[in-house]
Design a protein around this motif. Structure first.
Motif, mmCIF file in Angstrom:
data_model
loop_
_atom_site.group_PDB
_atom_site.id
_atom_site.type_symbol
_atom_site.label_atom_id
_atom_site.label_comp_id
_atom_site.label_asym_id
_atom_site.label_seq_id
_atom_site.Cartn_x
_atom_site.Cartn_y
_atom_site.Cartn_z
ATOM 1 N N GLU A 234 0.813 -1.213 0.000
ATOM 2 C CA GLU A 234 0.000 0.000 0.000
ATOM 3 C C GLU A 234 0.848 1.265 0.000
ATOM 4 O OE1 GLU A 234 -2.541 -0.199 3.358
ATOM 5 O OE2 GLU A 234 -3.664 -1.950 2.637
ATOM 6 N N ASP A 235 0.252 2.312 -0.562
ATOM 7 C CA ASP A 235 0.827 3.652 -0.452
ATOM 8 C C ASP A 235 0.577 4.145 0.971
ATOM 9 O OD1 ASP A 235 1.851 6.244 -1.511
ATOM 10 O OD2 ASP A 235 -0.169 6.892 -1.024
ATOM 11 N N MET A 236 1.615 4.609 1.641
ATOM 12 C CA MET A 236 1.522 4.953 3.061
ATOM 13 C C MET A 236 0.502 6.059 3.332
ATOM 14 S SD MET A 236 3.468 2.920 4.701
ATOM 15 C CE MET A 236 3.691 3.732 6.278
ATOM 16 N N LEU A 237 0.339 6.990 2.400
ATOM 17 C CA LEU A 237 -0.564 8.126 2.619
ATOM 18 C C LEU A 237 -2.004 7.788 2.284
ATOM 19 C CD1 LEU A 237 -1.063 11.119 3.257
ATOM 20 C CD2 LEU A 237 -0.527 11.633 0.870
ATOM 21 N N THR A 238 -2.235 7.245 1.097
ATOM 22 C CA THR A 238 -3.610 7.090 0.608
ATOM 23 C C THR A 238 -4.213 5.714 0.871
ATOM 24 O OG1 THR A 238 -2.815 6.385 -1.567
ATOM 25 C CG2 THR A 238 -3.177 8.759 -1.225
ATOM 26 N N GLY A 239 -3.377 4.708 1.081
ATOM 27 C CA GLY A 239 -3.877 3.358 1.332
ATOM 28 C C GLY A 239 -4.160 2.556 0.082
ATOM 29 N N VAL A 240 -4.019 3.173 -1.104
ATOM 30 C CA VAL A 240 -4.186 2.406 -2.350
ATOM 31 C C VAL A 240 -2.879 1.693 -2.687
ATOM 32 C CG1 VAL A 240 -5.956 3.983 -3.198
ATOM 33 C CG2 VAL A 240 -3.565 4.390 -3.803
ATOM 34 N N ARG A 241 -2.860 0.922 -3.786
ATOM 35 C CA ARG A 241 -1.650 0.190 -4.166
ATOM 36 C C ARG A 241 -0.495 1.162 -4.436
ATOM 37 N NH1 ARG A 241 -2.710 -4.711 -2.298
ATOM 38 N NH2 ARG A 241 -4.627 -5.593 -3.174
ATOM 39 N N ILE A 285 -3.494 19.918 4.056
ATOM 40 C CA ILE A 285 -4.700 19.951 3.226
ATOM 41 C C ILE A 285 -4.465 19.155 1.947
ATOM 42 C CG2 ILE A 285 -6.295 21.464 1.980
ATOM 43 C CD1 ILE A 285 -6.430 21.648 5.048
ATOM 44 N N GLY A 286 -3.257 19.277 1.382
ATOM 45 C CA GLY A 286 -2.931 18.500 0.192
ATOM 46 C C GLY A 286 -3.043 17.006 0.434
ATOM 47 N N ASP A 287 -2.550 16.562 1.582
ATOM 48 C CA ASP A 287 -2.646 15.136 1.929
ATOM 49 C C ASP A 287 -4.098 14.692 2.064
ATOM 50 O OD1 ASP A 287 0.063 15.007 1.893
ATOM 51 O OD2 ASP A 287 0.335 14.996 4.076
ATOM 52 N N GLU A 288 -4.941 15.555 2.673
ATOM 53 C CA GLU A 288 -6.361 15.218 2.826
ATOM 54 C C GLU A 288 -7.044 15.091 1.473
ATOM 55 O OE1 GLU A 288 -8.262 14.475 5.546
ATOM 56 O OE2 GLU A 288 -6.294 14.366 6.511
ATOM 57 N N VAL A 289 -6.672 15.965 0.533
ATOM 58 C CA VAL A 289 -7.239 15.901 -0.819
ATOM 59 C C VAL A 289 -6.836 14.591 -1.498
ATOM 60 C CG1 VAL A 289 -7.165 16.923 -3.133
ATOM 61 C CG2 VAL A 289 -7.374 18.398 -1.113
ATOM 62 N N LEU A 290 -5.560 14.200 -1.365
ATOM 63 C CA LEU A 290 -5.087 12.953 -1.964
ATOM 64 C C LEU A 290 -5.801 11.737 -1.367
ATOM 65 C CD1 LEU A 290 -1.248 13.640 -2.198
ATOM 66 C CD2 LEU A 290 -2.857 13.505 -4.100
ATOM 67 N N LYS A 291 -5.990 11.762 -0.049
ATOM 68 C CA LYS A 291 -6.676 10.642 0.616
ATOM 69 C C LYS A 291 -8.109 10.527 0.113
ATOM 70 C CE LYS A 291 -4.088 10.998 4.969
ATOM 71 N NZ LYS A 291 -4.200 11.379 6.390
ATOM 72 N N ARG A 292 -8.802 11.675 0.036
ATOM 73 C CA ARG A 292 -10.195 11.659 -0.412
ATOM 74 C C ARG A 292 -10.293 11.224 -1.878
ATOM 75 N NH1 ARG A 292 -14.708 10.492 1.510
ATOM 76 N NH2 ARG A 292 -13.962 11.563 3.391
ATOM 77 N N PHE A 293 -9.369 11.737 -2.724
ATOM 78 C CA PHE A 293 -9.384 11.347 -4.123
ATOM 79 C C PHE A 293 -9.156 9.836 -4.262
ATOM 80 C CE2 PHE A 293 -7.041 10.366 -8.033
ATOM 81 C CZ PHE A 293 -7.995 10.732 -8.970
ATOM 82 N N ALA A 294 -8.219 9.303 -3.480
ATOM 83 C CA ALA A 294 -7.949 7.859 -3.522
ATOM 84 C C ALA A 294 -9.196 7.058 -3.150
ATOM 85 C CB ALA A 294 -6.797 7.513 -2.589
ATOM 86 N N ASP A 305 -10.227 -4.298 -11.059
ATOM 87 C CA ASP A 305 -9.350 -3.220 -11.496
ATOM 88 C C ASP A 305 -8.247 -2.939 -10.478
ATOM 89 O OD1 ASP A 305 -11.008 -2.999 -13.662
ATOM 90 O OD2 ASP A 305 -12.193 -1.359 -12.814
ATOM 91 N N ILE A 306 -7.148 -2.359 -10.969
ATOM 92 C CA ILE A 306 -6.016 -2.004 -10.104
ATOM 93 C C ILE A 306 -5.909 -0.483 -10.065
ATOM 94 C CG2 ILE A 306 -3.524 -2.202 -9.754
ATOM 95 C CD1 ILE A 306 -3.699 -4.753 -11.576
ATOM 96 N N PHE A 307 -6.075 0.086 -8.873
ATOM 97 C CA PHE A 307 -5.990 1.537 -8.680
ATOM 98 C C PHE A 307 -4.782 1.819 -7.788
ATOM 99 C CE2 PHE A 307 -7.125 5.585 -6.656
ATOM 100 C CZ PHE A 307 -7.503 6.338 -7.763
ATOM 101 N N ALA A 308 -3.801 2.576 -8.298
ATOM 102 C CA ALA A 308 -2.549 2.766 -7.556
ATOM 103 C C ALA A 308 -2.062 4.206 -7.697
ATOM 104 C CB ALA A 308 -1.484 1.800 -8.059
ATOM 105 N N ARG A 309 -1.264 4.601 -6.711
ATOM 106 C CA ARG A 309 -0.639 5.929 -6.769
ATOM 107 C C ARG A 309 0.779 5.778 -7.315
ATOM 108 N NH1 ARG A 309 1.269 9.733 -1.732
ATOM 109 N NH2 ARG A 309 1.649 11.624 -2.926
ATOM 110 N N LEU A 310 1.071 6.549 -8.385
ATOM 111 C CA LEU A 310 2.395 6.481 -9.000
ATOM 112 C C LEU A 310 3.341 7.486 -8.356
ATOM 113 C CD1 LEU A 310 4.087 5.174 -11.268
ATOM 114 C CD2 LEU A 310 3.389 7.096 -12.735
ATOM 115 N N GLU A 311 2.905 8.743 -8.263
ATOM 116 C CA GLU A 311 3.741 9.792 -7.671
ATOM 117 C C GLU A 311 2.867 11.013 -7.401
ATOM 118 O OE1 GLU A 311 6.649 10.479 -10.689
ATOM 119 O OE2 GLU A 311 5.267 11.507 -12.026
#
Length: 395
Positions: A234-241, A285-294, A305-311
């Motif tokens: 998992e991605d440490m911030l968002t919890g996605v792959r 706030i940026g981190d919260e936006v990324l978490k919500r988007f994820a 499907d595979i949903f992952a954060r690249l960068e």
């Protein structure tokens, strides 16, 4: 000589009388057996089978605890413990039973040896076991067995006394003596059996406790290993792959789709203007936006499907068994979902937009790296031009 003997007897009688008085003064005061209110006895019996009904009866016709004698208070607290037990409130059960136990010094010992009073220790042992206090549960159970043994001996003695009282002739007394000897012999066997049973139970408790601790540690270890394994994916911030998992799963999905001769699309998704938003509102706030988007992205995907954060604010979606039209529909659904979401709760009062590039698996684009690089190149071109759009790569 006769006179000296009389004087000696007198002196011995004098000392005996002094010692006797001293002994009488040191005797503890006798606690009489008190009568038990019939209502309390009935409520105790009823609380064993229907505690909920007993609780309703006490609410309708409450009993003044202070007006009860110590023995009745003891049984009343056991009634409250039975009611608490049916609710699963084992700590409350323990509290009531310990309060009752504190009354034992002012209750007659013979009365305490009755079964209705002895059951306190059995209930206490069970509640300690339910709350994980196994040492106390063992001690309470041991106390119950010991007291029950005394009770059985007392009952046997009463029975023998009744036999001796009933048969008055010497012949019948001799028979009773023989029965008494046999009973004592049986009592010794019972005592030995109970002792062995206590030892066996103690060993079972110790072994069970050790097995329980071992299983607990094993489960804890397995859980930690599983969690560590999941976190590594998992991605440490968002919890996605994460990136590493994306490449592994992506390659596997493409290989499977090629073997099964089915389609596959790869989406590169970027949150438009995220860098400026992060600079204005800060990293939190940026981190919260990324978490919500994820979270919104995960909700928009299919199970395969595979949903992952690249960068940074760029996410990759692998859609096995999907055509360009199906991929575009999924991208449009995600775009609308993000646009409709209200980010006021983190202090962002504007609509968020995303840009999506779509690349389809083909003979020329037949591995994960090619698909990913192509999708990212299309996304970079969109950053330099118009954002907030969905673009399909045309070969």
């Amino acid at each position: 000589m006769r006179l000296m003997s009389v004087v000696l007897l007198f002196i011995l009688a004098f000392f005996y009388s002094i010692n006797g008085f001293a002994y009488d003064e040191s005797k503890p005061s006798y606690t009489p057996i008190v009568s038990i209110n019939n209502k309390v006895n009935q409520l105790l019996i009823q609380s064993e089978s229907t505690p909920t009904h007993t609780e309703l009866m006490l609410k309708e016709n409450p009993i003044d605890f202070q007006k009860l004698n110590p023995a009745e208070q003891y049984l009343y607290l056991m009634i409250l413990a039975n009611i608490a037990k049916i609710k699963g409130q084992h700590n409350e059960v323990i509290t009531y039973l310990l309060e009752a136990q504190e009354l034992e010094p002012i209750i007659n010992e013979d009365q305490l040896s009755q079964l209705s009073f002895l059951n306190l220790y059995k209930k206490l042992a069970r509640s300690y076991a339910k709350t994980g206090q196994f040492k106390k549960a063992y001690d309470a159970n041991h106390a119950y067995i010991t007291k029950y043994d005394v009770f059985m001996k007392s009952e046997r003695d009463k029975y023998i006394f009744e036999l001796e009282d009933k048969y008055e002739t010497k012949r019948k007394k001799d028979i009773n003596t023989l029965l008494n000897n046999q009973t004592e012999l049986k009592a010794l066997e019972i005592d030995e059996s109970l002792h062995n049973e206590v030892l066996q139970r103690r060993n079972i408790y110790i072994i069970s406790f050790l097995v329980f601790i071992f299983l607990l540690l094993l489960l804890r270890l397995l859980s930690m290993n599983k969690r560590i394994h999941e976190l590594s994916k998992e991605d440490m911030l968002t919890g996605v792959r994460n990136r590493k998992t994306l490449f592994r799963y992506g390659k596997s999905a493409i290989k499977r789709c090629i073997e099964n001769k089915v389609g596959l699309c790869l989406l590169a998704v970027n949150i438009d203007g995220f860098k400026g938003l992060n600079e204005i509102h800060g990293d939190y706030i940026g981190d919260e936006v990324l978490k919500r988007f994820a979270l919104l992205g995960t909700e928009s995907m299919r199970t395969r499907d595979i949903f992952a954060r690249l960068e940074d604010a760029t996410f990759i979606v692998v859609l096995p068994e999907a055509s360009e039209d199906e991929a575009k529909a999924i991208a449009q659904h995600l775009k609308e979902k993000v646009a409709a979401f209200n980010f006021d709760y983190v202090g962002i009062h504007q609509q968020l937009d995303i840009s999506v590039s779509i690349v389809e698996l083909s003979e020329s684009l037949n591995n994960f790296e090619l698909l990913l690089n192509t999708a990212m190149n299309v996304l970079y071109e969109m950053r330099d031009g118009d954002n907030n759009q969905i673009k399909i790569y045309q070969q």
